[in-house]
Motif scaffolding. Structure first.
Motif, PDB file in Angstrom:
ATOM      1  N   ASP A 263       3.359   8.700   9.104  1.00 34.32           N
ATOM      2  CA  ASP A 263       2.718   7.403   9.344  1.00 34.32           C
ATOM      3  C   ASP A 263       1.214   7.513   9.083  1.00 34.32           C
ATOM      4  O   ASP A 263       0.485   8.062   9.903  1.00 34.32           O
ATOM      5  N   GLU A 264       0.774   6.997   7.964  1.00 33.26           N
ATOM      6  CA  GLU A 264      -0.624   7.062   7.524  1.00 33.26           C
ATOM      7  C   GLU A 264      -1.201   8.470   7.680  1.00 33.26           C
ATOM      8  O   GLU A 264      -2.241   8.668   8.316  1.00 33.26           O
TER       9      GLU A 264
ATOM     10  N   SER B 209       4.850   0.710  10.976  1.00 31.15           N
ATOM     11  CA  SER B 209       5.098   1.733  12.000  1.00 31.15           C
ATOM     12  C   SER B 209       6.389   1.432  12.755  1.00 31.15           C
ATOM     13  O   SER B 209       7.145   2.350  13.098  1.00 31.15           O
TER      14      SER B 209
HETATM   15 MG    MG Z   1       1.023   1.325  11.742  1.00 29.39          MG
END
Ligand code: MG
Ligand code: ADP
Length: 237
Positions: free
Chosen positions: A166-167, A45
């Motif tokens: 992000d994910e 991240s």
């Molecule tokens: Mg992360």
């Protein structure tokens, strides 16, 4: 499109300094579909936030479309973000009291586009993503997959050259996750660079290159062609 040279980043809280990115070198070409994998805490991240100009780095160089991104003030960073980058997050980050159309239209509000124009454009994207009938519903009336498609529509509306996710499938079931990957592939086939951080191997397998981050260092970069060949060899051994 992206060139990182020896990027370092630390977080300081109180008297503690945590060295998170420890010399990241990376190039990503225009129109690539790439995944970043790595265990929790490896700096994924943080790396994405640097790439998205949401956060500064301490050392090294980051070139985006040939321009050095360094020590930007928030106004300039916001300008670059609005022009180049769309974001998609695991938790969708939708505004709960605004309806689907208003959520998608929001980036254009910051670009000072008139309400009529931005709502028109938002409706176009909702239509493309199969959410037209949901335009006047609030986010909590939508399923997880629909919320993520809404977030993708919002990312697309400012016509970015790159999407950072992000994910994005972290909160979705596996079938919806695969549908989301098909959508990212479709977006990528329109020429938009797509970077996806993921924990899941089968999500990464749908991208062209897998970048593995370990303790703030790139451990390996594997193209999926090579990976498939390796898997074939393993199964024959
Ligand atoms: Mg992360
Ligand atoms: P990942 O996304 O791979 O799980 P992160 O980039 O979120 O990893 O975090 C890397 C490390 O940096 C973790 O140890 C995390 O606790 C720490 N960290 C992340 N953001 C901050 C912050 N804003 N302040 C202090 N530490 C942070």
């Amino acid at each position: 499109m992206i060139r990182l040279k020896n990027i370092h980043k630390s977080y300081t809280t109180g008297s503690n300094t945590l060295h998170v990115l420890k010399g990241v070198d990376l190039e990503i070409g225009k129109g690539e579909l790439v995944s970043i994998m790595g265990s929790s805490g490896s700096g994924k991240s943080t790396l994405l936030n640097v790439l998205g100009i949401l956060d500064n780095y301490d050392q090294g160089e980051y070139f985006l479309n040939g321009e050095l991104i360094q020590n930007m003030n928030e106004k300039k960073a916001a300008h670059y973000r609005n022009r180049h980058i769309g974001f998609v997050f695991q938790s969708f980050n939708l505004i709960s009291f605004k309806n689907a159309m208003e959520n998608v239209a929001l980036p254009l509000y910051y670009k000072k586009v008139s309400r009529k124009k931005r709502n028109e454009k938002a409706m176009g994207y909702l239509d493309k993503l199969g959410l037209k009938e949901w335009a006047h519903h609030l986010p909590n009336e939508l399923s997880g997959g629909q919320k993520q498609r809404l977030a993708i529509a919002r990312a697309l509306i400012s016509e970015p050259s790159m999407i950072l996710a992000d994910e994005p499938t972290g909160a979705l079931d596996s079938q919806t996750s695969m549908e989301m990957m098909d959508l990212f592939k479709e977006i990528n086939s329109m020429g938009i660079t797509v970077l996806i951080v993921t924990h899941e191997r089968d999500i990464a397998a749908k991208t062209q290159r897998i970048i593995r981050l370990k303790d703030g260092i790139i451990e390996s970069i594997v193209t999926n062609g090579e990976r498939k060949k390796w898997l074939r060899e393993q199964s024959m051994a």
